[in-house]
Design an enzyme around this catalytic site. Structure first.
Site, short mmCIF file in Angstrom:
data_model
loop_
_atom_site.label_atom_id
_atom_site.label_comp_id
_atom_site.label_asym_id
_atom_site.label_seq_id
_atom_site.Cartn_x
_atom_site.Cartn_y
_atom_site.Cartn_z
N GLU A 191 1.01 -1.21 0.05
CA GLU A 191 0.02 0.17 0.03
C GLU A 191 1.01 1.18 -0.19
O GLU A 191 2.08 1.21 0.57
CB GLU A 191 -0.84 -0.25 1.36
CG GLU A 191 -1.60 1.26 1.64
CD GLU A 191 -2.25 1.26 3.11
OE1 GLU A 191 -1.74 0.77 3.95
OE2 GLU A 191 -3.26 1.63 3.26
N ASN B 218 -6.70 6.43 -1.67
CA ASN B 218 -5.70 5.28 -1.22
C ASN B 218 -6.16 4.26 -2.30
O ASN B 218 -7.05 3.55 -2.10
CB ASN B 218 -5.93 4.70 0.05
CG ASN B 218 -4.75 4.23 0.41
OD1 ASN B 218 -4.05 3.44 -0.22
ND2 ASN B 218 -4.42 3.82 1.69
N LYS C 61 -9.42 2.05 -1.97
CA LYS C 61 -9.66 1.61 -0.49
C LYS C 61 -10.85 2.10 -0.02
O LYS C 61 -11.27 3.19 -0.12
CB LYS C 61 -8.53 1.91 0.20
CG LYS C 61 -8.39 1.18 1.66
CD LYS C 61 -7.13 1.95 2.47
CE LYS C 61 -7.00 1.19 3.86
NZ LYS C 61 -5.80 1.58 4.61
N GLU D 79 -6.18 8.84 7.74
CA GLU D 79 -6.80 8.27 6.19
C GLU D 79 -7.84 8.82 6.26
O GLU D 79 -8.12 8.97 4.85
CB GLU D 79 -6.75 6.54 6.26
CG GLU D 79 -5.33 6.19 6.24
CD GLU D 79 -5.29 4.63 5.82
OE1 GLU D 79 -4.86 3.82 6.65
OE2 GLU D 79 -5.35 4.33 4.68
N CYS E 162 -4.89 -2.92 2.84
CA CYS E 162 -4.48 -3.04 4.22
C CYS E 162 -5.76 -3.03 5.03
O CYS E 162 -6.11 -4.41 5.35
CB CYS E 162 -3.94 -1.48 4.46
SG CYS E 162 -3.18 -1.39 6.02
N ASN F 269 0.31 -1.29 5.21
CA ASN F 269 1.06 -0.37 6.13
C ASN F 269 0.66 -0.45 7.38
O ASN F 269 -0.51 0.24 7.77
CB ASN F 269 1.07 1.08 5.76
CG ASN F 269 1.94 1.47 4.41
OD1 ASN F 269 2.56 2.34 4.35
ND2 ASN F 269 1.95 0.46 3.52
N1 ING Z 1 -3.35 0.20 8.54
C1 ING Z 1 -3.65 -0.31 9.63
C2 ING Z 1 -4.23 -2.03 9.24
O1 ING Z 1 -5.40 -1.94 8.99
C3 ING Z 1 -4.89 -0.68 11.54
C4 ING Z 1 -4.49 0.19 10.64
C5 ING Z 1 -3.99 -1.17 12.53
C6 ING Z 1 -6.07 -0.83 12.22
C7 ING Z 1 -4.28 -1.92 13.45
C8 ING Z 1 -6.72 -1.72 13.32
C9 ING Z 1 -5.52 -2.41 13.91
O2 ING Z 1 -3.68 -2.39 9.16
C10 ING Z 1 -3.86 0.70 7.48
N2 ING Z 1 -3.12 1.55 6.51
O3 ING Z 1 -4.93 0.25 7.29
#
Ligand code: ING
Length: 312
Positions: free
Chosen positions: A47, A110, A127, A146, A172, A197
């Site tokens: 991503e 995204n 996304k 985001e 993601c 990411n």
């Molecule tokens: N990053 C993370 C993901 O879904 C996140 C955000 C991390 C959400 C951990 C919930 C828990 O992997 C992105 N860019 O969506």
């Protein structure tokens, strides 16, 4: 005769805020060549592969924000990647920040594209599940904006006949939502490719890093198994200006088993010769949607967004 697609997940180590697109593209070309040398036909990049994960910063100047976006692909900076891929006859999936002039206005998404072995763009995905928040959190060690910088994708979850199979994409946070896989599963998807990411720490509550990796893999393996599809996930990983992103790039079989997984947090190619017919038994027996699903009982899933508790 089984249909085999040799695919690579190209994990990309941290991209620092000061790193130029040209420098990043050189790293991506090196990964592309390594994958090609391993006999791969398709390479999956992460991503937002061209820049640092800028949603971690609260940026107020629209011009500074837009500098992270691509107005067209290929662009001058990314043309060498497209040229090299076409020369090598290898397709790729690339995540990037998309600035589009559409419907009389400027849109920010995204996004990710799938490029065929002939160098032509097969399809694009924007996304849909945008995590994080719209307004900056005061005094937080980093942001996750985001919802501020991107609009919700407007292309749905399409699939394409490509690379000898049926390929879908997501990005993601999409990988955490079962609806993502099921909508593509209902279109017969045989391989879902995605980049991610994932920060190694959470703003809202402290969470051990091992649990972030567990939830990442749980999401991929469940989605793969419950829809009888391969899932190929490429991380942007390691440190970006001191901020950590988890690794864990992986190739997951339709059985839910892990076929390959990255061991580093840097630039790394993992690859696997994926039998696109491996999910057939799962689709025809355990998850034979036509035979076993009961959509008359699933209404809430599309008619209700949030939780409605039962009466006290
Ligand atoms: N990053 C993370 C993901 O879904 C996140 C955000 C991390 C959400 C951990 C919930 C828990 O992997 C992105 N860019 O969506």
């Amino acid at each position: 005769m089984s249909r085999t697609l040799k695919v690579a997940a190209a994990q990309v180590g941290g991209i620092q805020r000061a790193e130029s697109r040209q420098a990043v593209v050189k790293r991506l070309i090196a990964l592309l060549r390594e994958a090609h040398a391993a006999g791969c036909e398709l390479v999956v990049f992460p991503e937002l592969t061209l820049t640092t994960f800028f949603p971690r910063y609260f940026i107020e100047d629209p011009r500074e924000i837009d500098a992270y976006f691509e107005r067209a692909l290929p662009s001058a900076a990314t043309q060498p990647l497209f040229d090299e891929a076409k020369k090598l006859g290898i397709g790729f999936h690339l995540g990037y920040a998309e600035l589009a002039e559409e419907g009389g206005g400027i849109r920010h998404y995204n996004s990710a594209i799938l490029v065929g072995r002939n160098g032509r763009i097969v399809g694009k995905y924007r996304k849909i599940h945008l995590p994080g928040h719209q307004e900056p959190i005061p005094d937080a060690p980093f942001q996750h904006l985001e919802k501020r910088y991107f609009e919700v994708g407007d292309l749905g979850f399409p699939v394409w006949r490509a690379f000898g199979g049926i390929i879908g994409m997501c990005i993601c946070n999409d990988r955490r939502w079962p609806e993502t896989y099921r909508v593509m599963g209902l279109q017969g998807v045989e391989m879902i490719v995605l980049g991610f990411n994932t920060p190694d720490s959470n703003i809202f509550h402290s969470e051990p890093v091992h649990r972030r990796m567990f939830h990442h893999m749980l999401s991929l393996q469940a989605g793969a198994y419950q829809n009888g599809t391969w899932v190929v996930a490429a991380a942007k990983s390691g440190k970006e200006d001191g901020h950590g992103l988890i690794g864990g790039s992986a190739i997951v079989a339709p059985t839910g088993e892990v076929a390959a997984q990255a061991v580093s947090e840097g630039d790394e190619i993992i690859s696997y010769a994926c039998d696109l017919d491996l999910g057939r038994n799962i689709k025809e027996v355990v998850f034979n949607f036509a035979k076993h699903r009961r959509i008359e009982h699933y209404k809430l899933i599309t008619e209700q967004t949030g939780v409605v508790l039962p009466p006290e």
